[in-house]
Design a protein around this motif. Structure first.
Motif, short mmCIF file in Angstrom:
data_model
loop_
_atom_site.label_atom_id
_atom_site.label_comp_id
_atom_site.label_asym_id
_atom_site.label_seq_id
_atom_site.Cartn_x
_atom_site.Cartn_y
_atom_site.Cartn_z
N HIS A 43 0.66 -1.12 -0.05
CA HIS A 43 0.02 0.23 -0.08
C HIS A 43 0.87 1.18 -0.10
N HIS A 87 0.85 5.69 -1.82
CA HIS A 87 0.26 6.72 -2.73
C HIS A 87 1.57 7.27 -3.32
N HIS A 96 -9.18 1.08 0.77
CA HIS A 96 -9.05 1.54 2.38
C HIS A 96 -10.38 1.23 3.10
N HIS A 135 -4.98 -0.80 5.95
CA HIS A 135 -5.28 -0.45 7.29
C HIS A 135 -6.04 -1.56 8.20
N ASP A 167 2.33 2.98 3.13
CA ASP A 167 1.53 3.99 2.96
C ASP A 167 1.87 5.50 2.37
#
Ligand SMILES: [Zn+2]
Length: 447
Positions: A60, A62, A229, A266, A317
């Motif tokens: 995960h 971004h 998410h 998460h 993340d």
């Protein structure tokens, strides 16, 4: 070419004390202490100064958020206010060129930390960024890192009650057409694939139910993974109760997402019943300890979820909520935060290595990576214990986590060296740092 990676200082594999043999990009032999390879060897690599582990897998991220690390507008906030502060800034300033630099920087940073396969949940499509997945595919191939291109989406903006800026969402038809285009072009299901595709509506609070449902149909047609998410904060539970009349896991089930095709980012605020349901359906959970601590989101129930049957993977993340892309550091954070929830004997350095390798591979639906074993891809991370922080360390594998390894000395992906002597091959680090830093200035000047 048969390469013997010989006599490692330590290795995370049973019966490989004498090293491993790599041929055609795969591990073909494990050698016990004092053993010699069967047959001829073309090259011997002396690993006696290296601790060797399976290449780490990031599930995960971004990447575009590397442009707003430690951004003044994002400091000291929890998830919803943090998103509301940064979304307008991202919507105004993410351009294809800046996105390319952010992707290159995040992938390089991950690779240097020992990561050989990464997923980037890219849900952000302001006008002009239609080719985001193509840019990421090009950058991953340039570095030689495996990637699950995770085609995200948002079709609810602030005016619809979501948290995204109006300029960064797309309509459902546009989203599904591009998902199909990206799947047709990049989704390789063969053993040793360098690129795969997953579909990833951003979160229940910024996509419509119809998009959640239709995305499942497309994923089944192309046999790809699904990601989103979920249960990151208590605010999200309240949003789901207010808007859907149920909790996030019930909503997921209503949308047809309780399958082993799914992995969630998460997964913090689950009750006991939800933990068991997720485990029974083998829904994967990407644990993001650093982000969860930064945004004060809470602690994933890793142990109960894993016991219930859910694969646990690891992710750094987005780089605005971490604020780095160092996966090795996240192993250390995972160990520490889980020891607050559980106890010292329940969570060990071997658990966090398992999450970052086998667990992450299961989240991405891959059986060809994530372990040092015969037949697996030769994706390997090599660390030395030469820095001051390791001096005096007894157990080399535990030392990587407990003393805080940050950088791999060498990294191999599919039998090819991608990092040598701590330097990624084919990348000018100074130039990248300068160009990316320059691009990030636009995000500050807009305040
Ligand atoms: Zn995220």
């Amino acid at each position: 070419m048969r390469v013997w990676i010989k006599d490692p200082l330590a290795i995370l594999a049973e019966g490989a004390e004498g090293g491993i043999v790599v041929q055609h990009g795969r591990i073909v032999e494990l050698l016990g202490r004092g053993d010699r390879p069967n047959g001829e060897i073309d090259q011997v690599y002396d690993a006696s100064n290296h601790v060797v582990v399976p290449g780490l897998i990031n599930t995960h991220h971004h990447f575009f958020q590397t442009l707003t690390r430690a951004h003044p507008e994002g400091l000291n906030k929890e998830l919803f206010p943090w998103l509301k502060a940064l979304h307008p800034i991202w919507a105004r300033h993410v351009t294809p060129d800046r996105f390319r630099l952010a992707t290159r920087l995040a992938l390089t940073e991950l690779l240097m930390s020992g990561c050989t396969c990464a997923s980037d949940h890219h849900y952000f499509y302001p006008p002009g960024l239609d080719e985001a997945m193509d840019i990421q595919a090009e950058e991953a191939m340039r570095l030689g890192v495996r990637m699950t291109l995770t085609r995200g989406s948002m079709n609810l903006s602030e005016k619809d009650g979501g948290v995204a800026d109006d300029g960064a969402v797309q309509d459902e038809d546009t989203i599904l057409a591009d998902c199909e285009r990206v799947l047709s072009r990049y989704h390789d299901t063969s053993d040793g694939a360098m690129l795969q595709v997953a579909l990833a509506p951003c979160a229940p609070f910024n996509v419509t139910k119809r998009l959640m449902v239709d995305t499942v149909g497309l994923a089944e047609r192309f046999d790809c993974r699904l990601h989103t998410h979920l249960a990151e904060t208590r605010d999200e539970n309240e949003y789901c109760l207010a808007n859907f009349g149920c909790r996030p896991v019930d909503y997921l089930e209503e949308c047809g997402w309780m399958t082993d095709r799914v992995w969630l980012a998460h997964g913090i605020h689950f009750d006991d019943d939800e933990v068991h349901r997720l485990g029974r359906h083998r829904v994967g959970i990407c644990h993001c300890p650093t982000s969860n601590m930064t945004l004060a989101s809470g602690q994933c129930r890793t142990r109960e979820l894993e016991v219930a049957g859910a694969p646990i993977g690891l992710g750094v993340d987005g780089s605005a909520s971490n604020d780095n892309s160092n996966l090795m550091e996240s192993l250390r954070h995972a160990l520490m935060i889980n020891r607050i929830t559980y106890d010292a004997a329940s969570i060990t350095h071997l658990d966090v290595f398992r999450w970052a390798s086998q667990g992450s591979a299961r989240c991405l639906g891959r059986t060809d990576i994530g372990a040092i074993a015969v037949g697996k891809q030769a994706d390997l991370a090599f660390y030395t214990l030469d820095e001051l922080r390791f001096s005096g360390a007894g157990d080399p594998l535990a030392a990587l986590v407990l003393c805080g390894a940050h950088q791999a000395d060498r990294v191999m992906v599919g039998g090819q060296w991608r990092v040598e002597n701590g330097e990624p091959i084919g990348i000018d680090i100074e130039k990248l740092r300068r160009e990316h830093g320059e691009a990030a200035k636009a995000f500050l000047s807009a305040m």
